[in-house]
Design a protein around this motif. Sequence first.
Motif, mmCIF file in Angstrom:
data_model
loop_
_atom_site.group_PDB
_atom_site.id
_atom_site.type_symbol
_atom_site.label_atom_id
_atom_site.label_comp_id
_atom_site.label_asym_id
_atom_site.label_seq_id
_atom_site.Cartn_x
_atom_site.Cartn_y
_atom_site.Cartn_z
ATOM 1 N N SER A 1 0.821 -1.206 0.000
ATOM 2 C CA SER A 1 0.000 0.000 0.000
ATOM 3 C C SER A 1 0.857 1.260 0.000
ATOM 4 C CB SER A 1 -0.932 -0.003 1.217
ATOM 5 O OG SER A 1 -1.717 1.169 1.252
ATOM 6 N N ALA A 2 1.907 1.257 0.828
ATOM 7 C CA ALA A 2 2.774 2.435 0.914
ATOM 8 C C ALA A 2 3.448 2.717 -0.423
ATOM 9 C CB ALA A 2 3.821 2.236 2.009
ATOM 10 N N VAL A 3 3.947 1.686 -1.075
ATOM 11 C CA VAL A 3 4.654 1.869 -2.342
ATOM 12 C C VAL A 3 3.666 2.186 -3.465
ATOM 13 C CG1 VAL A 3 6.066 0.717 -4.097
ATOM 14 C CG2 VAL A 3 6.596 0.423 -1.660
ATOM 15 N N LYS A 4 2.545 1.506 -3.466
ATOM 16 C CA LYS A 4 1.548 1.693 -4.529
ATOM 17 C C LYS A 4 1.059 3.130 -4.605
ATOM 18 C CE LYS A 4 -2.823 -0.280 -6.194
ATOM 19 N NZ LYS A 4 -3.844 -1.332 -5.959
ATOM 20 N N ARG B 1 9.950 -1.396 -7.427
ATOM 21 C CA ARG B 1 9.571 -2.795 -7.213
ATOM 22 C C ARG B 1 10.054 -3.204 -5.821
ATOM 23 N NH1 ARG B 1 7.447 -1.148 -10.979
ATOM 24 N NH2 ARG B 1 7.523 -1.816 -13.164
ATOM 25 N N THR B 2 9.350 -4.118 -5.175
ATOM 26 C CA THR B 2 9.782 -4.574 -3.848
ATOM 27 C C THR B 2 9.715 -6.095 -3.746
ATOM 28 O OG1 THR B 2 7.561 -4.416 -2.870
ATOM 29 C CG2 THR B 2 8.996 -2.471 -2.679
ATOM 30 N N VAL B 3 10.601 -6.630 -2.924
ATOM 31 C CA VAL B 3 10.586 -8.038 -2.532
ATOM 32 C C VAL B 3 10.667 -8.028 -1.009
ATOM 33 C CG1 VAL B 3 11.779 -10.263 -2.638
ATOM 34 C CG2 VAL B 3 11.753 -8.749 -4.653
ATOM 35 N N VAL B 4 9.697 -8.637 -0.350
ATOM 36 C CA VAL B 4 9.661 -8.625 1.117
ATOM 37 C C VAL B 4 10.035 -10.016 1.621
ATOM 38 C CG1 VAL B 4 8.334 -8.007 3.161
ATOM 39 C CG2 VAL B 4 7.802 -6.918 0.958
ATOM 40 N N LEU B 5 11.118 -10.075 2.374
ATOM 41 C CA LEU B 5 11.667 -11.346 2.852
ATOM 42 C C LEU B 5 11.358 -11.549 4.329
ATOM 43 C CD1 LEU B 5 15.221 -11.025 1.259
ATOM 44 C CD2 LEU B 5 13.242 -12.227 0.294
ATOM 45 N N PHE B 6 10.926 -12.761 4.669
ATOM 46 C CA PHE B 6 10.645 -13.143 6.051
ATOM 47 C C PHE B 6 11.409 -14.420 6.387
ATOM 48 C CE2 PHE B 6 6.931 -10.727 4.708
ATOM 49 C CZ PHE B 6 6.679 -9.914 5.797
ATOM 50 N N GLY B 7 11.567 -14.673 7.691
ATOM 51 C CA GLY B 7 12.089 -15.948 8.172
ATOM 52 C C GLY B 7 13.429 -16.329 7.580
ATOM 53 N N GLU B 8 13.531 -17.577 7.115
ATOM 54 C CA GLU B 8 14.783 -18.099 6.587
ATOM 55 C C GLU B 8 15.259 -17.321 5.362
ATOM 56 O OE1 GLU B 8 14.314 -22.234 5.831
ATOM 57 O OE2 GLU B 8 14.180 -22.793 7.965
ATOM 58 N N LYS B 9 14.332 -16.813 4.559
ATOM 59 C CA LYS B 9 14.716 -16.046 3.370
ATOM 60 C C LYS B 9 15.366 -14.726 3.771
ATOM 61 C CE LYS B 9 13.341 -19.089 0.408
ATOM 62 N NZ LYS B 9 14.330 -19.857 -0.371
ATOM 63 N N LEU C 1 13.414 -5.445 0.102
ATOM 64 C CA LEU C 1 14.349 -5.079 -0.949
ATOM 65 C C LEU C 1 13.641 -4.130 -1.906
ATOM 66 C CD1 LEU C 1 15.833 -8.608 -1.779
ATOM 67 C CD2 LEU C 1 16.680 -6.922 -0.131
ATOM 68 N N PHE C 2 14.212 -2.951 -2.089
ATOM 69 C CA PHE C 2 13.652 -1.969 -3.019
ATOM 70 C C PHE C 2 14.444 -2.011 -4.326
ATOM 71 C CE2 PHE C 2 11.966 -0.303 0.923
ATOM 72 C CZ PHE C 2 10.733 0.218 0.554
ATOM 73 N N ARG D 1 18.236 -1.033 -4.963
ATOM 74 C CA ARG D 1 18.535 0.323 -4.513
ATOM 75 C C ARG D 1 18.653 0.435 -2.995
ATOM 76 N NH1 ARG D 1 21.201 1.625 -6.933
ATOM 77 N NH2 ARG D 1 21.032 3.888 -6.734
ATOM 78 N N ALA D 2 17.952 -0.409 -2.211
ATOM 79 C CA ALA D 2 18.008 -0.279 -0.750
ATOM 80 C C ALA D 2 17.419 -1.508 -0.084
ATOM 81 C CB ALA D 2 17.256 0.972 -0.297
ATOM 82 N N GLN D 3 17.741 -1.644 1.212
ATOM 83 C CA GLN D 3 17.211 -2.732 2.018
ATOM 84 C C GLN D 3 16.670 -2.132 3.321
ATOM 85 O OE1 GLN D 3 21.059 -3.108 1.490
ATOM 86 N NE2 GLN D 3 20.277 -3.116 -0.591
#
Length: 200
Positions: free
Chosen positions: A35-38, A50-58, A98-99, A172-174
Amino acid sequence: MMMSFTDLQEKRRSIYVLGDNVSQTPEELFELVKSAVKHAPTAFNNQTVRTVVLFGEKKDQLWDITADRLKSEVPTEAAYQNTLEKLNSFKAGVATVLFYSDTDVVKTFEENIPLYSENFYDWSEQGHGIAEYATWLAVTEAGLGANIQHYNPLIDESVAKAFEIPAHWRLRAQLNIGSIEEPAPTKEYMTDDDRFKLVK
């Protein structure tokens, strides 16, 4: 009572002691980021973020990749141990965002609107700043802490391979997110006269 925008700005800080003591599910945090990025503005509405959201082991895998990559960059073993301690603090959080910038979109606008072609890269970077800040404020509003890192481009290739990132996405950022286990220290500001000018 909801915080005002100004209150959110003042409350948003770089939190380096993060934990995973959060009430939100991964799905809820993912929706918050989406929502924030959109709804963050971009030049010509080109939506290059674009974003990739990583949780847990990832999430942990990301910081293990970073640790392996930095081993050849950090000059001494003592310095490397300090680096590992820092990276482990990012692991302690609940998620890392990840941005990315979609360079294909940037190139398309450069080609289709040649009058402004020299500006689209800079405008994409500005769009990133806005999206990252919007996400950070949303995280703050949710009662969580965050800090932002920039290990790109050192980790780009390994991260892209690990998480199947398209070749035309540029890291670009984490942004690390988690519970606030230790508040940020008092923030110091330079004098307003050195930063702001009123012209009437």
